[in-house]
Design an enzyme around this catalytic site. Sequence first.
Site, PDB file in Angstrom:
ATOM      1  N   GLN A   1       0.786  -1.141   0.100  1.00 45.02           N
ATOM      2  CA  GLN A   1      -0.009  -0.196  -0.088  1.00 45.02           C
ATOM      3  C   GLN A   1       0.983   1.075  -0.007  1.00 45.02           C
ATOM      4  O   GLN A   1       1.786   1.598   0.925  1.00 45.02           O
ATOM      5  CB  GLN A   1      -1.044   0.255   1.167  1.00 45.02           C
ATOM      6  CG  GLN A   1      -1.859   1.337   1.104  1.00 45.02           C
ATOM      7  CD  GLN A   1      -3.034   1.194   2.176  1.00 45.02           C
ATOM      8  OE1 GLN A   1      -2.941   0.172   3.154  1.00 45.02           O
ATOM      9  NE2 GLN A   1      -3.932   1.875   2.291  1.00 45.02           N
TER      10      GLN A   1
ATOM     11  N   HIS B   1      -8.792   2.553  -1.098  1.00 40.19           N
ATOM     12  CA  HIS B   1      -9.100   2.128  -2.569  1.00 40.19           C
ATOM     13  C   HIS B   1      -8.833   0.738  -2.856  1.00 40.19           C
ATOM     14  O   HIS B   1      -8.130   0.022  -2.126  1.00 40.19           O
ATOM     15  CB  HIS B   1      -8.096   2.889  -3.315  1.00 40.19           C
ATOM     16  CG  HIS B   1      -6.575   2.575  -3.168  1.00 40.19           C
ATOM     17  ND1 HIS B   1      -5.960   3.180  -2.267  1.00 40.19           N
ATOM     18  CD2 HIS B   1      -5.763   1.784  -3.957  1.00 40.19           C
ATOM     19  CE1 HIS B   1      -4.793   2.646  -2.138  1.00 40.19           C
ATOM     20  NE2 HIS B   1      -4.677   1.859  -3.295  1.00 40.19           N
TER      21      HIS B   1
HETATM   22  P1  AMP Z   1      -1.685   0.917  -3.428  1.00 41.28           P
HETATM   23  O1  AMP Z   1      -0.001   0.737  -3.886  1.00 41.28           O
HETATM   24  O2  AMP Z   1      -2.421  -0.116  -3.186  1.00 41.28           O
HETATM   25  O3  AMP Z   1      -1.660   2.033  -2.281  1.00 41.28           O
HETATM   26  O4  AMP Z   1      -2.189   1.606  -4.879  1.00 41.28           O
HETATM   27  C1  AMP Z   1      -1.966   2.983  -5.288  1.00 41.28           C
HETATM   28  C2  AMP Z   1      -2.239   2.750  -6.849  1.00 41.28           C
HETATM   29  O5  AMP Z   1      -2.493   4.081  -7.213  1.00 41.28           O
HETATM   30  C3  AMP Z   1      -0.956   2.497  -7.513  1.00 41.28           C
HETATM   31  O6  AMP Z   1      -1.520   1.089  -8.300  1.00 41.28           O
HETATM   32  C4  AMP Z   1      -0.608   3.601  -8.414  1.00 41.28           C
HETATM   33  O7  AMP Z   1      -0.189   3.163  -9.750  1.00 41.28           O
HETATM   34  C5  AMP Z   1      -2.010   4.373  -8.391  1.00 41.28           C
HETATM   35  N1  AMP Z   1      -1.828   5.743  -8.712  1.00 41.28           N
HETATM   36  C6  AMP Z   1      -0.861   6.673  -8.085  1.00 41.28           C
HETATM   37  N2  AMP Z   1      -0.998   7.773  -8.728  1.00 41.28           N
HETATM   38  C7  AMP Z   1      -1.971   7.844  -9.633  1.00 41.28           C
HETATM   39  C8  AMP Z   1      -2.492   8.898 -10.453  1.00 41.28           C
HETATM   40  N3  AMP Z   1      -2.142  10.167 -10.505  1.00 41.28           N
HETATM   41  N4  AMP Z   1      -3.519   8.359 -11.356  1.00 41.28           N
HETATM   42  C9  AMP Z   1      -3.825   6.989 -11.346  1.00 41.28           C
HETATM   43  N5  AMP Z   1      -3.485   5.941 -10.598  1.00 41.28           N
HETATM   44  C10 AMP Z   1      -2.500   6.211  -9.646  1.00 41.28           C
END
Ligand code: AMP
Length: 124
Positions: free
Chosen positions: A97, A103
Amino acid sequence: MSSTGEPSIFTRIAAREIPATIVAETDRIIAFNDIAPQAPVHIVITPKTSQYSNVVELAAGDPGLLVELVEVANAVAATVSNGQFRLVFNTGAAVGQTVFHVHAHLLAPQTAAGTLGEGTLGFR
Ligand code: AMP
């Protein structure tokens, strides 16, 4: 707000301060393409509120909002894929995370005509 007092990146996406490809939105939920997809379909689904940092907090604090999130995931998967999907909630830095605004990752094969046409997710 995050623990740093700054709006989370997902709050800024919901506010249209940061661009994203938004695929679904309700009063309380927003869904957009992940910027670094790990599957043919990889969509982030998140409550607009940043009050809950992970799914455990969300389930305890507003179970109805968690239900709404699952309903949005199901509706999006039916639209962009074949209705079958994985829903992943990373919960804790040690399991990957990075954004502490709850999310779900919606992961699915892409089956719409003219797209990749892959039948499997291609990862485990
Ligand atoms: P997690 O690692 O479970 O916290 O997931 C966060 C997710 O957000 C990751 O898969 C990232 O690729 C995604 N993410 C981060 N910044 C953005 C952004 N600006 N637009 C779309 N996805 C994003």
